[in-house]
Design a protein around this motif. Structure first.
Motif, PDB file in Angstrom:
ATOM      1  N   ARG A 170     -10.467 -25.685  33.444  1.00  0.00           N
ATOM      2  CA  ARG A 170     -11.728 -25.176  32.497  1.00  0.00           C
ATOM      3  C   ARG A 170     -10.980 -24.913  31.279  1.00  0.00           C
ATOM      4  N   GLU A 188     -18.079 -24.382  26.813  1.00  0.00           N
ATOM      5  CA  GLU A 188     -16.992 -24.781  27.936  1.00  0.00           C
ATOM      6  C   GLU A 188     -17.209 -25.917  28.491  1.00  0.00           C
ATOM      7  N   LYS A 235     -14.589 -29.008  31.096  1.00  0.00           N
ATOM      8  CA  LYS A 235     -13.431 -29.253  32.138  1.00  0.00           C
ATOM      9  C   LYS A 235     -12.688 -30.486  31.657  1.00  0.00           C
TER      10      LYS A 235
END
Length: 638
Positions: A278, A287, A289
């Motif tokens: 992450r 955010e 991944k």
């Protein structure tokens, strides 16, 4: 014959391949040598090059011939001649520029920077130290710890070099005295504690004779530590430390070769990353991944500090050049105001309030030094009050940026905490700095959204809000013409405000004098007030000498494009001096008025003003009419 030649070529090619292969997996150590003049820095490097067999035969022959010609070492080879390449250095016997040299041993590759010893070349030393893992600080055994030793040690600690070799040279001139060596080491360690240097390895040397350079010397049986080369070959390099830090990837390029691929390329500054981790994009805080780690040679299962990679993410996230990708559990900080240590590297002084470009990693922003808290006397470590920073001076300053950036404190991560300052016009690098911490106000102060904005206020007044910036020499007629322009604008129903240099100095700027630093601050404050006036929807007339182009550019950059109109009231110095309505030129000529523009302080005329008024051919009334006509043509007034 041709077969033999081909075989020789194959053997040579094979040898080259073997040589390159042997160097491919060696670690690289960058180190600097520094110390006072004539401590033997260049001799140490020359000896290392000589003993590591990194010289060609013609270089050896030239060294032997030059050593005989110079004749300063009593028949011994003068190894300093291998490094002191500048003619001026050979003539003066000192090192001026930073000389970089490459050499290698069976265990490691090296890049060494021979940095200047003189105080006036502090910027050169900072440049050489900025990428170094180790500092070799030389001390002449006859002289002991000097002021310059302390100065260079302070700079080394400032830059964040953790490993220090205290190379006590010319031990042959002190009969290899253990007492002399121990006394110098004790003095240095006492000082080093004050500046936070703890990893210190002291070695007694004679670079000229070769003692403890590559092999332990029989002349120092009392010394049981490493040789200089032994230390350099085995000391742990910063690469290992960088891999242990949190992940940071400054985005250098958004790679979009087609609609099916979007990656974010850059060199990993610290830490490591794997698919599935992450991450957080900063300063935005979004955010995602990691989907893939893409390289030229194929995808990786893991990437570490120093590798150039392209990351693809699981989500469509807006990322631009200059953003920093961090791990979600240990993100970088984000701020727009900092305390910083700044090394000034330009002949023209740094003035608080001036606008510069700041480049940190791959991001470039506009920066202003808002306050110099103090400058550091690098010889005594004393903190001194300062209104500006001159060439080679070091100051602790407060910085303000035009937008938030992602960063780490320099002591924690030099790659994301170090920056350079660039002149906006020349594009020259004029300073280098280290971010110490974010100011608390950076997190506490935010822009408040308002519904009644500049556009609403301007529309209500039926005009285009703007700044008319009148500049010119004292006595040029700025105030007279600005006053006439305001009267004409007011008569036509426009909403205006006039900021005059003399009037403002009775209130807002009454604490400022007429030094260059105070002039810069004078204009900075007025520019900020002008910005507020424009936000209020007013046509703001500013009548100031404002002698420096950089401050006028700063004022222009505070408002939107097209809102700043520079009006140059062009009057020759001789005519302005003849008018002398306030008697200021006479006082300046008599020496009673210091730093007077046009006499002993410069005036930098505008290069491309929007409006140019030549007062030798126009009366004030005519000049005002011409300005009104120009404003109508620009759409400021109807």
């Amino acid at each position: 014959m041709s077969q033999a030649i081909d075989k020789d070529r194959e053997l040579i090619a094979s040898d080259i391949q073997q040589y390159l292969k042997s160097h491919q997996y060696k670690t690289l150590l960058r180190f600097i040598t520094c110390g006072s003049v004539d401590d033997g820095k260049s001799t140490v490097i020359g000896r290392l090059l000589y003993e590591s067999k990194m010289l060609f035969e013609d270089q050896l022959e030239a060294l032997e011939a030059d050593s005989k010609k110079v004749g300063t070492q009593g028949g011994d080879l003068d190894f300093a001649l291998l490094v002191d390449g500048l003619a001026a250095e050979r003539e003066q016997g000192i090192t001026i520029d930073v000389a970089y040299r490459f050499f290698a041993t069976d265990k490691r590759k090296f890049i060494v920077a021979d940095t200047p010893g003189h105080e006036q070349y502090t910027r050169n030393m900072v440049t050489g130290a900025s990428t170094a893992d180790v500092a070799v600080i030389l001390i002449d055994a006859r002289k002991g710890v000097l002021t310059q030793t302390r100065r260079h040690s302070f700079l080394v600690s400032l830059i964040g070099i953790r490993h220090v070799v205290l190379a006590i040279n010319k031990m042959d001139l002190m009969d290899y005295s253990e007492k002399t060596f121990n006394s110098i080491v004790e003095d240095y360690r006492e000082f080093a504690k004050q500046i936070g240097l703890t990893d210190i390895t002291a070695i007694p040397l004679s670079a000229l004779k070769g003692d403890n350079m590559l092999e332990p010397s029989e002349r120092t049986p009392w010394y049981h530590g490493p040789t200089l080369m032994g230390y350099l070959e085995t000391v742990q390099v910063n690469q290992d430390r960088l891999q242990s830090l949190p992940f940071r990837l400054p985005v250098q390029w958004v790679n979009r070769p087609n609609l099916d691929f979007r990656g974010f390329a850059g060199t990993i500054a610290s830490g490591s990353i794997k698919p599935g981790d992450r991450i957080r994009i900063q300063p935005s805080g979004r955010e995602s991944k990691v989907a893939r780690i893409v390289t030229y040679d194929g995808d990786l299962d893991k990437a570490i500090a120093g590798q150039s990679i392209t990351l693809t993410l699981a989500d469509e996230v807006d990322i631009s050049r200059g953003d920093v990708i961090s791990t979600i559990d240990a993100p970088a900080e984000v701020a727009d105001q900092f305390e910083s240590t700044l090394v000034w590297m330009h002949d023209e002084a740094m003035m608080p309030g001036r606008s510069y470009l700041l480049k940190i990693g791959t991001k470039t922003v506009t920066a202003t030094v808002t306050e110099i808290k103090h400058k550091v006397n690098v010889n005594t470590m004393e903190h001194l009050a300062a209104k500006k920073l001159d060439l080679n001076e070091i100051g602790i300053c407060n910085l303000s940026l035009d937008r938030p950036i992602a960063f780490d404190a320099y002591k924690d991560n030099p790659d994301t905490g170090g920056y350079i300052i660039i002149d906006r016009i020349t594009n020259n690098t004029v300073g280098a700095g280290l971010l110490n911490f974010a100011l608390r106000r950076s997190q506490n102060i935010h822009m408040q959204h308002v519904d009644v904005n500049k556009e609403v206020r301007s529309t209500a007044k039926g005009q285009k809000a703007s700044v008319l910036w009148f500049t010119g020499l004292s006595g040029a007629g700025k105030s007279t013409i600005a006053n006439l322009v305001e009267k004409k604008l007011h008569a036509s129903g426009r909403h205006t405000y006039l900021l005059d240099g003399d009037n403002v100095r009775h209130g807002l700027n009454k604490d400022l004098g007429f030094t260059d630093a105070d002039r810069v601050e004078n204009i900075r404050r007025v520019a900020e007030v002008s910005k507020l006036m424009v936000d209020a929807g007013l046509i703001t007339l500013v009548s100031f000498i404002s002698p420096f182009r950089s401050e006028r550019r700063m004022a222009r950059n505070l408002v939107a494009e097209g809102e700043f109109i520079e009006v140059y009231i062009d009057t020759p110095l001789s005519i302005a001096e003849e008018r002398d309505p306030k008697g200021l030129y006479k006082k300046a000529r008599r020496g009673e008025l210091k730093n007077f523009t046009g006499i002993d302080s410069p005036y930098e005329a505008p290069e491309n003003p929007e409006i140019h008024i030549d007062t030798t051919s126009l009366t004030p009334e005519q000049a005002a009419d011409r300005i009104i006509a120009a404003l109508q043509g620009m759409g400021v007034v109807g």
